[in-house]
Design an enzyme around this catalytic site. Structure first.
Site, PDB file in Angstrom:
ATOM      1  N   ARG A  35      13.590-128.002 -31.713  1.00  0.00           N
ATOM      2  CA  ARG A  35      12.752-127.709 -30.550  1.00  0.00           C
ATOM      3  C   ARG A  35      11.267-127.606 -30.927  1.00  0.00           C
ATOM      4  NH1 ARG A  35      14.113-129.684 -26.652  1.00  0.00           N
ATOM      5  NH2 ARG A  35      12.614-128.431 -25.480  1.00  0.00           N
ATOM      6  N   ILE A  36      10.943-126.838 -31.962  1.00  0.00           N
ATOM      7  CA  ILE A  36       9.538-126.655 -32.312  1.00  0.00           C
ATOM      8  C   ILE A  36       8.975-127.907 -32.964  1.00  0.00           C
ATOM      9  CG2 ILE A  36       7.887-125.299 -33.666  1.00  0.00           C
ATOM     10  CD1 ILE A  36       9.050-123.888 -31.182  1.00  0.00           C
ATOM     11  N   SER A  68       6.178-115.537 -34.898  1.00  0.00           N
ATOM     12  CA  SER A  68       7.149-116.043 -33.920  1.00  0.00           C
ATOM     13  C   SER A  68       6.455-116.248 -32.582  1.00  0.00           C
ATOM     14  CB  SER A  68       8.299-115.053 -33.745  1.00  0.00           C
ATOM     15  OG  SER A  68       7.844-113.874 -33.097  1.00  0.00           O
ATOM     16  N   CYS A  69       7.143-116.909 -31.658  1.00  0.00           N
ATOM     17  CA  CYS A  69       6.570-117.128 -30.324  1.00  0.00           C
ATOM     18  C   CYS A  69       6.301-115.801 -29.624  1.00  0.00           C
ATOM     19  CB  CYS A  69       7.499-118.005 -29.494  1.00  0.00           C
ATOM     20  SG  CYS A  69       9.185-117.356 -29.297  1.00  0.00           S
ATOM     21  N   ARG A 128      27.126-112.886 -28.603  1.00  0.00           N
ATOM     22  CA  ARG A 128      26.791-114.310 -28.541  1.00  0.00           C
ATOM     23  C   ARG A 128      28.031-115.207 -28.568  1.00  0.00           C
ATOM     24  NH1 ARG A 128      21.675-114.900 -32.525  1.00  0.00           N
ATOM     25  NH2 ARG A 128      22.375-112.859 -33.259  1.00  0.00           N
ATOM     26  N   THR A 133      16.474-108.007 -32.348  1.00  0.00           N
ATOM     27  CA  THR A 133      15.130-108.555 -32.499  1.00  0.00           C
ATOM     28  C   THR A 133      14.386-107.792 -33.589  1.00  0.00           C
ATOM     29  OG1 THR A 133      13.005-108.976 -31.408  1.00  0.00           O
ATOM     30  CG2 THR A 133      14.225-107.050 -30.652  1.00  0.00           C
ATOM     31  N   LYS A 134      13.524-108.509 -34.294  1.00  0.00           N
ATOM     32  CA  LYS A 134      12.672-107.900 -35.315  1.00  0.00           C
ATOM     33  C   LYS A 134      11.221-107.832 -34.839  1.00  0.00           C
ATOM     34  CE  LYS A 134      15.636-109.445 -39.116  1.00  0.00           C
ATOM     35  NZ  LYS A 134      15.720-110.244 -40.369  1.00  0.00           N
ATOM     36  N   ARG A 158      18.672-112.176 -23.809  1.00  0.00           N
ATOM     37  CA  ARG A 158      18.607-113.606 -23.500  1.00  0.00           C
ATOM     38  C   ARG A 158      19.116-113.804 -22.076  1.00  0.00           C
ATOM     39  NH1 ARG A 158      19.596-116.287 -28.573  1.00  0.00           N
ATOM     40  NH2 ARG A 158      18.190-115.327 -30.101  1.00  0.00           N
ATOM     41  N   ASN A 161       7.773-120.238 -24.701  1.00  0.00           N
ATOM     42  CA  ASN A 161       8.093-119.934 -26.090  1.00  0.00           C
ATOM     43  C   ASN A 161       8.182-121.173 -26.974  1.00  0.00           C
ATOM     44  OD1 ASN A 161      10.522-119.354 -24.105  1.00  0.00           O
ATOM     45  ND2 ASN A 161      11.391-120.476 -25.860  1.00  0.00           N
TER      46      ASN A 161
END
EC number: 1.2.1.72
Length: 339
Positions: free
Chosen positions: A12-13, A154-155, A200, A213-214, A236, A318
């Site tokens: 994606r990125i 990160s985004c 997930r 999350t971090k 999410r 994002n």
């Protein structure tokens, strides 16, 4: 000079970086000489041209043997599993953009350097021993020529750090909490299936799914004074792009909601122009798709309680916003290194 870039990982990125390079008109400043991706070249070309989130790429894309063409520009396609085997020296690579989402340690960065790259920029948070972690618009001026291995964070870090800085500089933040409302990602399931994280295992399109999350650690990396004073959670949601961040902070100085909005609006028009945007239009997440800003403050959602508790809602694409920051940071690294 033109910065010679190689991309490691064309997900994606990686693909959005290439699209953003051509759409932003910076092709004269950066040229992509190679892409390393384990997937087949035909699939790479197809997904670069056709994208569910961002639509058709305006440039002609074609694949011939071991080359990908964007317009008349030829990009060498590699399928190397070993970083040490990558031909960065042969290709004269100035900066590797590692967009795998897998690598992020100094050891991985050194492997790119050993293969001949001059600099490495990770598209995700890296280990603490990297030379620098950059949120463009906030601390890129701290880059030095000797910084070889850098993370672009990160985004979500790029989205929230500028807003935190603005609020802290103006009012003095004492503590805060962040809730990231993030679009679904590739590590989730289309239908229920096994995953080490039991949440997930569930179908991404059918649930709002809490995930680890971090982000709090990312915040304290930039603002050490907030250690143990910021917490973050993430969920999410069943969308494929665009993220919202709910930021709540307690501040030392008394303030009103309209004053907060004025501060953020002026920053968007001034020192943070191109990085932060501000809106009071009645928009929804899809309206921010393909927005190049790191953060878009939704002024209609700003609240202040008891003069010291500020709540804001900040949007970001994002993918697209972060891809544009990768290009900005690449140029910043090259500027200090090669001037």
């Amino acid at each position: 000079m033109t910065v010679r870039v190689a991309i490691n990982g064309f997900g994606r990125i990686g693909r959005n970086v290439v699209r953003a390079l051509y759409e932003s008109g910076r092709r004269a400043e950066i040229t992509v000489v190679a892409i390393n991706e384990l997937a087949d070249a035909a699939g790479m070309a197809h997904l670069l041209k056709y994208d569910t989130s961002h639509g058709r790429f305006a440039w002609e894309v074609r694949q011939e043997r071991d080359q990908l063409f964007v317009g008349d520009d030829a990009i060498r396609v590699l399928h190397e599993r070993s970083l040490q085997s990558l031909p960065w020296r042969e290709l004269g690579v100035d900066v590797v953009l590692d967009c795998t989402g897998v690598y992020g340690s100094r050891e991985h960065g050194e492997a790119h350097i050993a293969a001949g790259a001059k600099k490495v920029l990770f598209s995700h948070p890296g280990s603490n021993d990297l030379d620098a972690t950059v949120v463009y618009g906030v601390n890129q001026d701290q880059l030095r020529a000797e910084h070889r291995i850098v993370s672009n964070a990160s985004c979500t870090t790029n989205c929230i750090i500028p807003v935190i800085k603005l609020l802290d500089d103006a009012y003095g933040i004492e503590s805060g909490t962040v809730t990231t409302i993030h679009s679904a990602m590739h590590d989730q399931q289309v239908i229920d299936a096994y995953h080490p994280d039991l949440r997930r295992t569930r179908a991404a399109s059918q649930s709002i799914i809490p995930v680890d999350t971090k982000l709090a650690a990312g915040i304290t990396r930039f603002f050490p004074q907030f250690n143990d004073r910021f917490e973050a959670i993430a969920v999410r949601v069943p969308t494929i792009n665009v993220t919202a961040i709910d930021l709540s902070v307690t501040v030392k100085k008394p303030v009103k909601a309209n004053e907060v909005n004025l501060l953020l609006q002026k920053a968007a028009q001034g020192a943070f122009h191109g990085i932060v945007d501000y809106t009071e239009l009645p928009l929804v997440s899809v309206d921010f798709n393909h927005d190049p800003h790191s953060a878009i403050v939704d002024g209609t959602q700003t609240r202040v309680s008891g003069a010291h508790l500020i709540k804001t809602l900040v949007w970001c694409d994002n993918e697209w916003g972060f891809a544009n920051r990768m290009l900005d940071t690449t140029l910043a690294m090259a500027t200090v290194a090669f001037r």
